[in-house]
Write a protein that holds these residues in place. Structure first.
Motif, PDB file in Angstrom:
ATOM      1  N   SER A  62       0.973  -1.015   0.077  1.00 63.27           N
ATOM      2  CA  SER A  62       0.168   0.028   0.017  1.00 63.27           C
ATOM      3  C   SER A  62       0.659   1.180   0.264  1.00 63.27           C
ATOM      4  O   SER A  62       1.972   1.428   0.546  1.00 63.27           O
ATOM      5  N   THR A  63       0.335   2.134  -0.718  1.00 60.97           N
ATOM      6  CA  THR A  63       1.121   3.413  -0.585  1.00 60.97           C
ATOM      7  C   THR A  63       0.590   4.409   0.446  1.00 60.97           C
ATOM      8  O   THR A  63      -0.409   4.217   1.037  1.00 60.97           O
ATOM      9  N   LEU A  64       1.482   5.317   0.828  1.00 59.65           N
ATOM     10  CA  LEU A  64       1.093   6.510   1.695  1.00 59.65           C
ATOM     11  C   LEU A  64       0.011   7.255   1.175  1.00 59.65           C
ATOM     12  O   LEU A  64      -0.085   7.532  -0.007  1.00 59.65           O
ATOM     13  N   PRO A  65      -1.326   7.784   1.938  1.00 58.96           N
ATOM     14  CA  PRO A  65      -2.046   8.677   1.415  1.00 58.96           C
ATOM     15  C   PRO A  65      -1.290   9.989   0.656  1.00 58.96           C
ATOM     16  O   PRO A  65      -0.029  10.567   1.452  1.00 58.96           O
ATOM     17  N   SER A  66      -1.722  10.293  -0.346  1.00 53.61           N
ATOM     18  CA  SER A  66      -1.140  11.481  -0.928  1.00 53.61           C
ATOM     19  C   SER A  66      -2.067  12.358  -1.603  1.00 53.61           C
ATOM     20  O   SER A  66      -3.325  11.946  -1.955  1.00 53.61           O
ATOM     21  N   ASP A  67      -1.972  13.678  -1.642  1.00 55.64           N
ATOM     22  CA  ASP A  67      -2.844  14.505  -2.400  1.00 55.64           C
ATOM     23  C   ASP A  67      -2.774  14.801  -3.757  1.00 55.64           C
ATOM     24  O   ASP A  67      -3.126  15.670  -4.556  1.00 55.64           O
ATOM     25  N   LEU A  68      -1.692  14.120  -4.182  1.00 56.18           N
ATOM     26  CA  LEU A  68      -1.269  14.109  -5.814  1.00 56.18           C
ATOM     27  C   LEU A  68      -0.973  15.386  -6.246  1.00 56.18           C
ATOM     28  O   LEU A  68      -1.043  15.733  -7.466  1.00 56.18           O
ATOM     29  N   GLY A  69      -0.316  16.163  -5.291  1.00 56.27           N
ATOM     30  CA  GLY A  69       0.294  17.694  -5.993  1.00 56.27           C
ATOM     31  C   GLY A  69      -0.776  18.792  -6.013  1.00 56.27           C
ATOM     32  O   GLY A  69      -0.674  19.706  -6.163  1.00 56.27           O
ATOM     33  N   TYR A  70      -2.115  18.247  -5.583  1.00 55.43           N
ATOM     34  CA  TYR A  70      -3.018  19.358  -5.415  1.00 55.43           C
ATOM     35  C   TYR A  70      -3.895  19.126  -4.204  1.00 55.43           C
ATOM     36  O   TYR A  70      -4.394  18.204  -3.905  1.00 55.43           O
ATOM     37  N   GLN A  71      -4.039  20.216  -3.288  1.00 49.36           N
ATOM     38  CA  GLN A  71      -4.687  20.088  -1.947  1.00 49.36           C
ATOM     39  C   GLN A  71      -6.321  20.045  -1.929  1.00 49.36           C
ATOM     40  O   GLN A  71      -6.911  19.795  -1.022  1.00 49.36           O
ATOM     41  N   GLY A  72      -6.727  20.495  -3.126  1.00 47.15           N
ATOM     42  CA  GLY A  72      -8.440  20.591  -3.294  1.00 47.15           C
ATOM     43  C   GLY A  72      -8.971  19.154  -3.589  1.00 47.15           C
ATOM     44  O   GLY A  72      -8.207  18.101  -3.947  1.00 47.15           O
ATOM     45  N   PRO A  73     -10.076  19.229  -3.810  1.00 49.69           N
ATOM     46  CA  PRO A  73     -11.135  18.246  -3.912  1.00 49.69           C
ATOM     47  C   PRO A  73     -10.528  17.593  -5.651  1.00 49.69           C
ATOM     48  O   PRO A  73     -10.296  18.350  -6.452  1.00 49.69           O
ATOM     49  N   ARG A 126     -14.400  10.746  -5.074  1.00 51.97           N
ATOM     50  CA  ARG A 126     -13.692  11.712  -4.816  1.00 51.97           C
ATOM     51  C   ARG A 126     -13.539  12.055  -3.591  1.00 51.97           C
ATOM     52  O   ARG A 126     -13.993  11.511  -2.579  1.00 51.97           O
ATOM     53  N   GLY A 127     -12.229  12.826  -3.619  1.00 57.54           N
ATOM     54  CA  GLY A 127     -11.580  13.301  -2.354  1.00 57.54           C
ATOM     55  C   GLY A 127     -10.418  14.044  -2.254  1.00 57.54           C
ATOM     56  O   GLY A 127     -10.080  14.678  -3.323  1.00 57.54           O
ATOM     57  N   THR A 128      -9.890  14.231  -1.243  1.00 52.50           N
ATOM     58  CA  THR A 128      -8.673  15.305  -1.313  1.00 52.50           C
ATOM     59  C   THR A 128      -7.241  14.529  -1.295  1.00 52.50           C
ATOM     60  O   THR A 128      -6.308  15.008  -1.607  1.00 52.50           O
ATOM     61  N   VAL A 129      -7.528  13.261  -0.630  1.00 52.00           N
ATOM     62  CA  VAL A 129      -6.244  12.329  -0.426  1.00 52.00           C
ATOM     63  C   VAL A 129      -6.476  11.018  -0.774  1.00 52.00           C
ATOM     64  O   VAL A 129      -7.466  10.429  -0.498  1.00 52.00           O
ATOM     65  N   PHE A 130      -5.684  10.455  -1.496  1.00 55.73           N
ATOM     66  CA  PHE A 130      -5.775   9.162  -2.033  1.00 55.73           C
ATOM     67  C   PHE A 130      -4.561   8.191  -1.757  1.00 55.73           C
ATOM     68  O   PHE A 130      -3.585   8.562  -1.532  1.00 55.73           O
ATOM     69  N   SER A 131      -5.259   6.910  -1.473  1.00 53.02           N
ATOM     70  CA  SER A 131      -3.855   5.913  -1.374  1.00 53.02           C
ATOM     71  C   SER A 131      -4.307   4.606  -2.000  1.00 53.02           C
ATOM     72  O   SER A 131      -5.508   4.322  -2.592  1.00 53.02           O
ATOM     73  N   PHE A 132      -3.215   3.961  -2.560  1.00 55.10           N
ATOM     74  CA  PHE A 132      -3.365   2.757  -3.389  1.00 55.10           C
ATOM     75  C   PHE A 132      -2.991   1.558  -3.028  1.00 55.10           C
ATOM     76  O   PHE A 132      -1.983   1.583  -2.303  1.00 55.10           O
ATOM     77  N   SER A 133      -3.539   0.283  -3.124  1.00 51.62           N
ATOM     78  CA  SER A 133      -2.563  -0.705  -2.971  1.00 51.62           C
ATOM     79  C   SER A 133      -3.119  -1.894  -4.044  1.00 51.62           C
ATOM     80  O   SER A 133      -3.899  -1.713  -4.774  1.00 51.62           O
ATOM     81  N   ILE A 134      -1.995  -2.837  -3.973  1.00 50.01           N
ATOM     82  CA  ILE A 134      -2.017  -3.853  -5.101  1.00 50.01           C
ATOM     83  C   ILE A 134      -1.867  -5.418  -4.385  1.00 50.01           C
ATOM     84  O   ILE A 134      -1.043  -5.236  -3.483  1.00 50.01           O
ATOM     85  N   SER A 135      -2.451  -6.231  -4.770  1.00 49.81           N
ATOM     86  CA  SER A 135      -2.492  -7.201  -3.931  1.00 49.81           C
ATOM     87  C   SER A 135      -2.720  -8.696  -4.943  1.00 49.81           C
ATOM     88  O   SER A 135      -3.269  -8.372  -5.957  1.00 49.81           O
ATOM     89  N   ASN A 136      -2.062  -9.927  -4.640  1.00 47.60           N
ATOM     90  CA  ASN A 136      -2.192 -10.985  -5.183  1.00 47.60           C
ATOM     91  C   ASN A 136      -3.316 -11.920  -4.603  1.00 47.60           C
ATOM     92  O   ASN A 136      -3.240 -13.229  -4.772  1.00 47.60           O
TER      93      ASN A 136
END
Length: 163
Positions: A62-73, A126-136
């Protein structure tokens, strides 16, 4: 009480976590992860084993939560995953640690590596902060993820709400 051991890759800063190993010390020596345990001795942990005493090895990250370079929605337009996998993977993205969506990633039938696949994201997440995970999970296949490229859609919050 559960024991957790951490191994830090000094080359790229990656951290591996080992749960349930009662090691008094842990090291990486000549590319092998080694742990010591009282009464047992030196134990080796590594990718050279396809099973854990006959049981499948399930993996995820899993990645840490990130705002992807933009703090807004924002919403996500697409996710491009550069990877190698022996079987299907599950990509899960989560907005603001509340709403999430999962998509299957299928391996290509080609000897060329690394592979890349674009996943169209659901715009209703929709949101301001996203996290991603990949699993098998479900297939216990070997996989390597080399890159995640995210294309967000910046949502207009309007002048009345902006301060």
């Amino acid at each position: 009480m559960a024991t957790v051991s951490f191994s830090v890759n000094l080359k790229n800063g990656g951290i591996s976590q080992y749960n349930g190993f009662d090691f008094s010390s842990l090291c990486n020596w000549n590319g092998q992860v080694l742990g010591t345990k009282h009464g047992v001795g030196l134990c080796e942990i590594g990718e050279q084993y396809k099973t854990d005493n006959g049981a499948n090895l399930y993996a995820s990250f899993s990645t840490l939560p990130s705002d992807l370079g933009y703090q807004g929605p924002k919403a996500l337009r697409s996710i491009v995953v550069q990877y190698r996998a022996d079987s299907n993977l599950m990509l899960t993205y989560t907005a603001d640690e509340k709403r999430s969506r999962s998509k299957s990633i299928y391996p290509f039938n080609t000897p060329m590596e690394p592979q890349a696949r674009q996943i169209n994201a659901a715009r209703d997440i929709r949101g301001t902060v996203f996290s991603f995970s990949i699993s098998n999970i479900g297939s216990a296949a070997d996989f390597t993820v080399r890159a995640l490229n995210i294309t967000p859609v910046l949502l207009n919050i309007g002048f009345s709400r902006a301060k």
